[in-house]
Design a protein around this motif. Sequence first.
Motif, short mmCIF file in Angstrom:
data_model
loop_
_atom_site.label_atom_id
_atom_site.label_comp_id
_atom_site.label_asym_id
_atom_site.label_seq_id
_atom_site.Cartn_x
_atom_site.Cartn_y
_atom_site.Cartn_z
N PRO A 52 119.28 -40.10 117.71
CA PRO A 52 118.32 -40.46 116.65
C PRO A 52 117.86 -39.28 115.80
O PRO A 52 117.26 -39.48 114.74
N ASN A 53 118.14 -38.07 116.25
CA ASN A 53 117.70 -36.89 115.50
C ASN A 53 118.82 -36.22 114.73
O ASN A 53 118.60 -35.19 114.09
N ASP A 54 120.02 -36.80 114.75
CA ASP A 54 121.17 -36.18 114.10
C ASP A 54 121.33 -36.71 112.68
O ASP A 54 121.71 -37.86 112.48
N LEU A 125 115.22 -18.91 104.21
CA LEU A 125 114.79 -18.00 105.28
C LEU A 125 115.79 -16.85 105.41
O LEU A 125 116.99 -17.06 105.30
N GLN A 126 115.28 -15.66 105.64
CA GLN A 126 116.13 -14.52 105.96
C GLN A 126 115.95 -14.08 107.42
O GLN A 126 116.89 -13.64 108.06
N ASP A 127 114.73 -14.23 107.95
CA ASP A 127 114.43 -13.79 109.31
C ASP A 127 114.71 -14.93 110.29
O ASP A 127 113.85 -15.74 110.61
N MET A 128 115.94 -14.99 110.80
CA MET A 128 116.34 -16.11 111.64
C MET A 128 115.81 -16.01 113.07
O MET A 128 115.61 -17.02 113.73
N ASP A 129 115.57 -14.81 113.56
CA ASP A 129 114.99 -14.67 114.90
C ASP A 129 113.59 -15.28 114.93
O ASP A 129 113.23 -16.01 115.86
N LEU A 130 112.83 -14.99 113.89
CA LEU A 130 111.48 -15.56 113.79
C LEU A 130 111.56 -17.07 113.64
O LEU A 130 110.78 -17.81 114.25
N GLN A 131 112.52 -17.55 112.86
CA GLN A 131 112.65 -18.98 112.67
C GLN A 131 112.97 -19.70 113.98
O GLN A 131 112.44 -20.77 114.25
N LYS A 132 113.83 -19.10 114.80
CA LYS A 132 114.16 -19.73 116.07
C LYS A 132 112.92 -19.81 116.95
O LYS A 132 112.68 -20.82 117.63
N LYS A 146 119.16 -28.55 116.15
CA LYS A 146 119.26 -27.21 115.56
C LYS A 146 119.47 -26.16 116.65
O LYS A 146 120.29 -25.25 116.51
N LEU A 147 118.71 -26.28 117.74
CA LEU A 147 118.81 -25.30 118.82
C LEU A 147 120.16 -25.40 119.53
O LEU A 147 120.75 -24.38 119.91
N ASP A 148 120.65 -26.61 119.70
CA ASP A 148 121.94 -26.81 120.38
C ASP A 148 123.12 -26.32 119.53
O ASP A 148 124.19 -26.04 120.06
N HIS A 149 122.92 -26.28 118.21
CA HIS A 149 123.99 -25.87 117.29
C HIS A 149 123.52 -24.66 116.46
O HIS A 149 123.77 -24.59 115.26
N TRP A 150 122.87 -23.73 117.11
CA TRP A 150 122.18 -22.65 116.39
C TRP A 150 123.11 -21.81 115.51
O TRP A 150 122.78 -21.48 114.38
N ASP A 151 124.28 -21.46 116.02
CA ASP A 151 125.17 -20.61 115.24
C ASP A 151 125.57 -21.27 113.93
O ASP A 151 125.68 -20.61 112.89
N ASP A 152 125.79 -22.59 113.98
CA ASP A 152 126.13 -23.32 112.76
C ASP A 152 124.91 -23.45 111.85
O ASP A 152 124.98 -23.23 110.64
N PHE A 153 123.78 -23.78 112.46
CA PHE A 153 122.56 -24.00 111.68
C PHE A 153 122.11 -22.75 110.94
O PHE A 153 121.75 -22.79 109.77
#
Length: 199
Positions: A52-54, A125-132, A146-153
């Motif tokens: 439902p979240n995809d 966004l540029q700061d991806m560590d903060l975003q995660k 997003k967390l499960d597919h972080w490299d793609d996201f």
Amino acid sequence: MQKLVFFVGVAGTGKTTVAKKLAVRIPAAFLDRDTVGGRFVEKFLEANGLDPNDRDSAFYKEHLRDLEYDTTKDICIENLNAGQNVFMISPFTAELKNREWIEEVISAAGLTKAEVDVKVIVVTLQDMDLQKERIIDRQTERDQWKLDHWDDFKKRVDFVPEVNWDIPQTSIKVFDNSGTLTDEKVEDLYQFLLNENEK
């Protein structure tokens, strides 16, 4: 002059947060596409055995995406026709490419381009560590994809969409939402919205 403001950019950049800060300063109908269609979309996806979240599935894009966007557009048109400012929050990727789309919205509301000040704030966004960290901290089910597919996201979030509408370039502002959303940053965006470009 009525204001029609689009807060665009990919999921997770903070479009809604930015829009809420500005809504305190500029009264407007606040139309977040996730709120308009989210519950219905989740039920349709679940009923078809999907996550439902995809919002990246082929099923969503083929059967549900346009329903969400068109419904949000219709509510926007009603509010413009009633004399309200409108904030629209969603990626709007396909709509931004369609030169006629914004003109259809304005004319359907019974208005002309000279009567509506259209602005686009592209949130990146540029700061991806903060975003995660932000995504983990807010603990919403919709963020799990997003967390499960972080490299793609994370490859997407600094994407700046093409804006093909017939509006001045000065009506488009790219805003990096990394770091703290300070009063100074909000004030800068507020001044951008206050400035009415010549048509």
